[in-house]
Scaffold this motif. Structure first.
Motif, PDB file in Angstrom:
ATOM      1  N   LEU A  19      20.593 -14.070  67.439  1.00  0.00           N
ATOM      2  CA  LEU A  19      21.226 -13.380  68.587  1.00  0.00           C
ATOM      3  C   LEU A  19      21.529 -12.073  68.283  1.00  0.00           C
ATOM      4  CD1 LEU A  19      23.325 -13.592  70.591  1.00  0.00           C
ATOM      5  CD2 LEU A  19      25.196 -14.086  69.042  1.00  0.00           C
ATOM      6  N   LEU A  20      20.812 -11.317  69.385  1.00  0.00           N
ATOM      7  CA  LEU A  20      20.694  -9.725  69.608  1.00  0.00           C
ATOM      8  C   LEU A  20      22.044  -9.428  70.178  1.00  0.00           C
ATOM      9  CD1 LEU A  20      19.549  -6.944  68.937  1.00  0.00           C
ATOM     10  CD2 LEU A  20      17.995  -7.798  70.906  1.00  0.00           C
ATOM     11  N   PHE A  49      32.432 -10.127  73.603  1.00  0.00           N
ATOM     12  CA  PHE A  49      32.951 -11.500  73.904  1.00  0.00           C
ATOM     13  C   PHE A  49      31.749 -12.430  74.350  1.00  0.00           C
ATOM     14  CE2 PHE A  49      36.716  -8.571  75.034  1.00  0.00           C
ATOM     15  CZ  PHE A  49      37.461  -9.312  74.367  1.00  0.00           C
ATOM     16  N   THR A  50      30.667 -11.751  75.035  1.00  0.00           N
ATOM     17  CA  THR A  50      29.610 -12.521  75.168  1.00  0.00           C
ATOM     18  C   THR A  50      29.080 -13.156  73.959  1.00  0.00           C
ATOM     19  OG1 THR A  50      29.278 -11.408  77.119  1.00  0.00           O
ATOM     20  CG2 THR A  50      27.478 -12.956  76.504  1.00  0.00           C
ATOM     21  N   ALA A  51      28.974 -12.319  72.957  1.00  0.00           N
ATOM     22  CA  ALA A  51      28.229 -12.519  71.667  1.00  0.00           C
ATOM     23  C   ALA A  51      29.040 -13.809  70.860  1.00  0.00           C
ATOM     24  CB  ALA A  51      28.408 -11.374  70.719  1.00  0.00           C
ATOM     25  N   LEU A  52      30.478 -13.704  70.956  1.00  0.00           N
ATOM     26  CA  LEU A  52      30.922 -14.821  70.420  1.00  0.00           C
ATOM     27  C   LEU A  52      30.692 -16.063  71.309  1.00  0.00           C
ATOM     28  CD1 LEU A  52      34.390 -13.169  69.678  1.00  0.00           C
ATOM     29  CD2 LEU A  52      32.652 -13.636  68.112  1.00  0.00           C
ATOM     30  N   GLU A  53      30.818 -16.090  72.488  1.00  0.00           N
ATOM     31  CA  GLU A  53      30.541 -17.449  73.272  1.00  0.00           C
ATOM     32  C   GLU A  53      29.047 -17.884  73.104  1.00  0.00           C
ATOM     33  OE1 GLU A  53      30.988 -16.127  77.383  1.00  0.00           O
ATOM     34  OE2 GLU A  53      33.136 -15.894  77.224  1.00  0.00           O
ATOM     35  N   LEU A  54      28.088 -17.115  73.002  1.00  0.00           N
ATOM     36  CA  LEU A  54      26.653 -17.372  72.641  1.00  0.00           C
ATOM     37  C   LEU A  54      26.717 -17.684  71.285  1.00  0.00           C
ATOM     38  CD1 LEU A  54      24.558 -14.723  74.506  1.00  0.00           C
ATOM     39  CD2 LEU A  54      24.572 -17.092  74.855  1.00  0.00           C
ATOM     40  N   ALA A  55      27.332 -17.120  70.121  1.00  0.00           N
ATOM     41  CA  ALA A  55      27.101 -17.733  68.887  1.00  0.00           C
ATOM     42  C   ALA A  55      27.694 -19.263  68.688  1.00  0.00           C
ATOM     43  CB  ALA A  55      28.043 -16.911  68.018  1.00  0.00           C
ATOM     44  N   ALA A  56      28.901 -19.457  69.447  1.00  0.00           N
ATOM     45  CA  ALA A  56      29.176 -20.790  69.349  1.00  0.00           C
ATOM     46  C   ALA A  56      28.348 -21.912  70.200  1.00  0.00           C
ATOM     47  CB  ALA A  56      30.701 -20.890  70.129  1.00  0.00           C
ATOM     48  N   ALA A  57      27.893 -21.557  71.358  1.00  0.00           N
ATOM     49  CA  ALA A  57      27.075 -22.326  72.092  1.00  0.00           C
ATOM     50  C   ALA A  57      25.598 -22.634  71.627  1.00  0.00           C
ATOM     51  CB  ALA A  57      27.039 -21.750  73.635  1.00  0.00           C
ATOM     52  N   ARG A  58      25.109 -21.375  70.808  1.00  0.00           N
ATOM     53  CA  ARG A  58      23.594 -21.385  70.587  1.00  0.00           C
ATOM     54  C   ARG A  58      23.375 -21.754  69.048  1.00  0.00           C
ATOM     55  NH1 ARG A  58      20.365 -20.163  75.094  1.00  0.00           N
ATOM     56  NH2 ARG A  58      18.942 -21.325  73.778  1.00  0.00           N
ATOM     57  N   VAL A  63      22.329 -13.171  63.175  1.00  0.00           N
ATOM     58  CA  VAL A  63      22.983 -12.254  64.301  1.00  0.00           C
ATOM     59  C   VAL A  63      22.626 -10.885  63.925  1.00  0.00           C
ATOM     60  CG1 VAL A  63      25.015 -11.551  65.328  1.00  0.00           C
ATOM     61  CG2 VAL A  63      24.938 -14.108  64.704  1.00  0.00           C
ATOM     62  N   ILE A  64      22.081 -10.181  64.856  1.00  0.00           N
ATOM     63  CA  ILE A  64      21.919  -8.608  64.926  1.00  0.00           C
ATOM     64  C   ILE A  64      23.170  -8.029  65.614  1.00  0.00           C
ATOM     65  CG2 ILE A  64      20.495  -6.538  65.313  1.00  0.00           C
ATOM     66  CD1 ILE A  64      17.881  -8.767  65.004  1.00  0.00           C
ATOM     67  N   LEU A  65      23.767  -7.299  65.158  1.00  0.00           N
ATOM     68  CA  LEU A  65      24.982  -6.978  65.660  1.00  0.00           C
ATOM     69  C   LEU A  65      25.330  -5.499  65.762  1.00  0.00           C
ATOM     70  CD1 LEU A  65      27.828  -7.988  67.090  1.00  0.00           C
ATOM     71  CD2 LEU A  65      28.668  -7.928  64.630  1.00  0.00           C
ATOM     72  N   ASP A  66      25.299  -4.978  67.237  1.00  0.00           N
ATOM     73  CA  ASP A  66      25.767  -3.392  67.277  1.00  0.00           C
ATOM     74  C   ASP A  66      27.157  -3.158  66.840  1.00  0.00           C
ATOM     75  OD1 ASP A  66      25.206  -0.820  67.845  1.00  0.00           O
ATOM     76  OD2 ASP A  66      25.520  -0.957  69.909  1.00  0.00           O
ATOM     77  N   ARG A  67      27.415  -2.150  66.077  1.00  0.00           N
ATOM     78  CA  ARG A  67      28.704  -1.679  65.457  1.00  0.00           C
ATOM     79  C   ARG A  67      29.734  -1.253  66.859  1.00  0.00           C
ATOM     80  NH1 ARG A  67      32.937   0.125  64.640  1.00  0.00           N
ATOM     81  NH2 ARG A  67      33.639   1.284  62.541  1.00  0.00           N
ATOM     82  N   SER A  86      28.991 -18.729  58.239  1.00  0.00           N
ATOM     83  CA  SER A  86      28.450 -17.788  57.461  1.00  0.00           C
ATOM     84  C   SER A  86      27.192 -17.541  57.905  1.00  0.00           C
ATOM     85  CB  SER A  86      28.431 -18.986  55.954  1.00  0.00           C
ATOM     86  OG  SER A  86      27.655 -19.938  56.256  1.00  0.00           O
ATOM     87  N   VAL A  87      26.991 -17.670  59.175  1.00  0.00           N
ATOM     88  CA  VAL A  87      25.606 -16.981  59.917  1.00  0.00           C
ATOM     89  C   VAL A  87      25.268 -15.567  59.343  1.00  0.00           C
ATOM     90  CG1 VAL A  87      26.828 -16.177  61.713  1.00  0.00           C
ATOM     91  CG2 VAL A  87      24.369 -16.775  61.809  1.00  0.00           C
ATOM     92  N   PRO A  88      24.025 -15.355  58.930  1.00  0.00           N
ATOM     93  CA  PRO A  88      23.982 -13.997  58.588  1.00  0.00           C
ATOM     94  C   PRO A  88      23.921 -13.121  59.493  1.00  0.00           C
ATOM     95  CG  PRO A  88      22.232 -15.431  57.584  1.00  0.00           C
ATOM     96  CD  PRO A  88      23.265 -16.333  58.517  1.00  0.00           C
ATOM     97  N   VAL A  89      24.638 -11.805  59.200  1.00  0.00           N
ATOM     98  CA  VAL A  89      24.860 -10.728  60.177  1.00  0.00           C
ATOM     99  C   VAL A  89      24.008  -9.272  59.556  1.00  0.00           C
ATOM    100  CG1 VAL A  89      26.225  -9.403  61.380  1.00  0.00           C
ATOM    101  CG2 VAL A  89      26.844 -11.774  60.962  1.00  0.00           C
ATOM    102  N   ILE A  90      23.191  -8.886  60.502  1.00  0.00           N
ATOM    103  CA  ILE A  90      22.777  -7.514  60.183  1.00  0.00           C
ATOM    104  C   ILE A  90      23.311  -6.652  61.190  1.00  0.00           C
ATOM    105  CG2 ILE A  90      20.667  -5.968  60.117  1.00  0.00           C
ATOM    106  CD1 ILE A  90      19.172  -8.615  59.447  1.00  0.00           C
TER     107      ILE A  90
END
Length: 249
Positions: A19-20, A49-58, A63-67, A86-90
């Motif tokens: 998830l980018l 908000f879209t990131a949280l929805e996609l994380a739950a659905a997919r 996750v590569i997450l912009d600050r 506990s999905v890894p986050v960069i």
């Protein structure tokens, strides 16, 4: 731009779902292309908000997450992710101060990379984190140390029968220390052994030690188990662990 990638790692981390989360279109496009070329599946979100929805659905593997994001920033997204997974986050950050970088680690990011960055380096970081977090089998037997049980194959640590809720890097750090009790390691030693980096920001180790203490110490401000060895680094004190285990019985 030359978009050829370094050779694939021998560990099977390809075809994993990433998830980018990036609102800058050009950066998102370049990173996505590199990830696709490396064999990953990529979902793209442009806001928190879209990131949280996609994380739950997919259910991504990483996750590569912009600050800096519109609506809900990356720090808050990471904080909310950590409540359920506990999905890894960069984390990607354009903020240059140490406090800003550390904040992402403190809310649960496993790694960070500072903008501007090399997409090739980001792909290597993704592979490094996935190799550790997605390890499904280990020939090593379980390790039992004074109330802790480390199961490498299941990537699980229990203490007195209760499973600890650990991020990927917290697990790797505790697992390494449990395998080497009573030995003092410098931050340089730990960043090589646990993160697999030959060099890097040593505050990454400091923050993960602090977070790990919050999960294993009675009083994280005055640790009895994961001790600071002044002038050296850190040591997991098995004698203190044994005393704590005896006291709990």
């Amino acid at each position: 731009m030359n978009r050829s990638l370094p050779p694939q790692d021998t560990a099977d981390v390809g075809n994993r779902r990433i998830l980018l989360v990036e609102d800058e279109q050009i950066i998102a496009g370049v990173v996505r292309d590199y990830l696709l070329q490396a064999g990953f599946q990529v979902d793209l979100a442009k806001d928190g908000f879209t990131a949280l929805e996609l994380a739950a659905a997919r259910q991504p593997d990483l996750v590569i997450l912009d600050r800096m994001l519109p609506g809900l920033d990356g720090v808050e997204v990471c904080r909310r992710l950590r409540k359920t997974t506990s999905v890894p986050v960069i984390m990607l950050t354009a903020l240059g101060t140490e406090d800003d970088r550390i904040l992402g680690l403190e809310v649960g990011a496993d790694d960070y990379i500072t903008k501007p960055f090399s997409p090739r380096e980001l792909v290597l970081r993704v592979r490094s984190v996935l190799r550790r977090s997605l390890q499904e089998f280990s020939p090593e037997p379980p390790v039992e140390v004074a109330g802790f049980v480390l199961d490498p194959g299941a990537r699980m640590v229990t203490r007195h029968g209760v499973q600890l809720s650990l991020t990927a890097r917290e697990f790797d750090l505790l697992a390494f220390l449990l395998r080497h009790p009573n030995q003092a390691f410098s931050r340089e030693d730990l960043i090589k052994a646990v993160w697999g980096w030959d060099f890097g920001d040593l505050s990454t180790v400091t923050v993960h030690v602090r977070r790990l203490r919050e999960k294993i110490e009675e009083d994280p401000r005055h640790p009895d188990l994961l001790k600071t060895v002044w002038g050296v680094g850190y040591r997991l004190d098995v004698h203190a662990l044994s005393e704590a285990a005896d006291a709990s019985q």
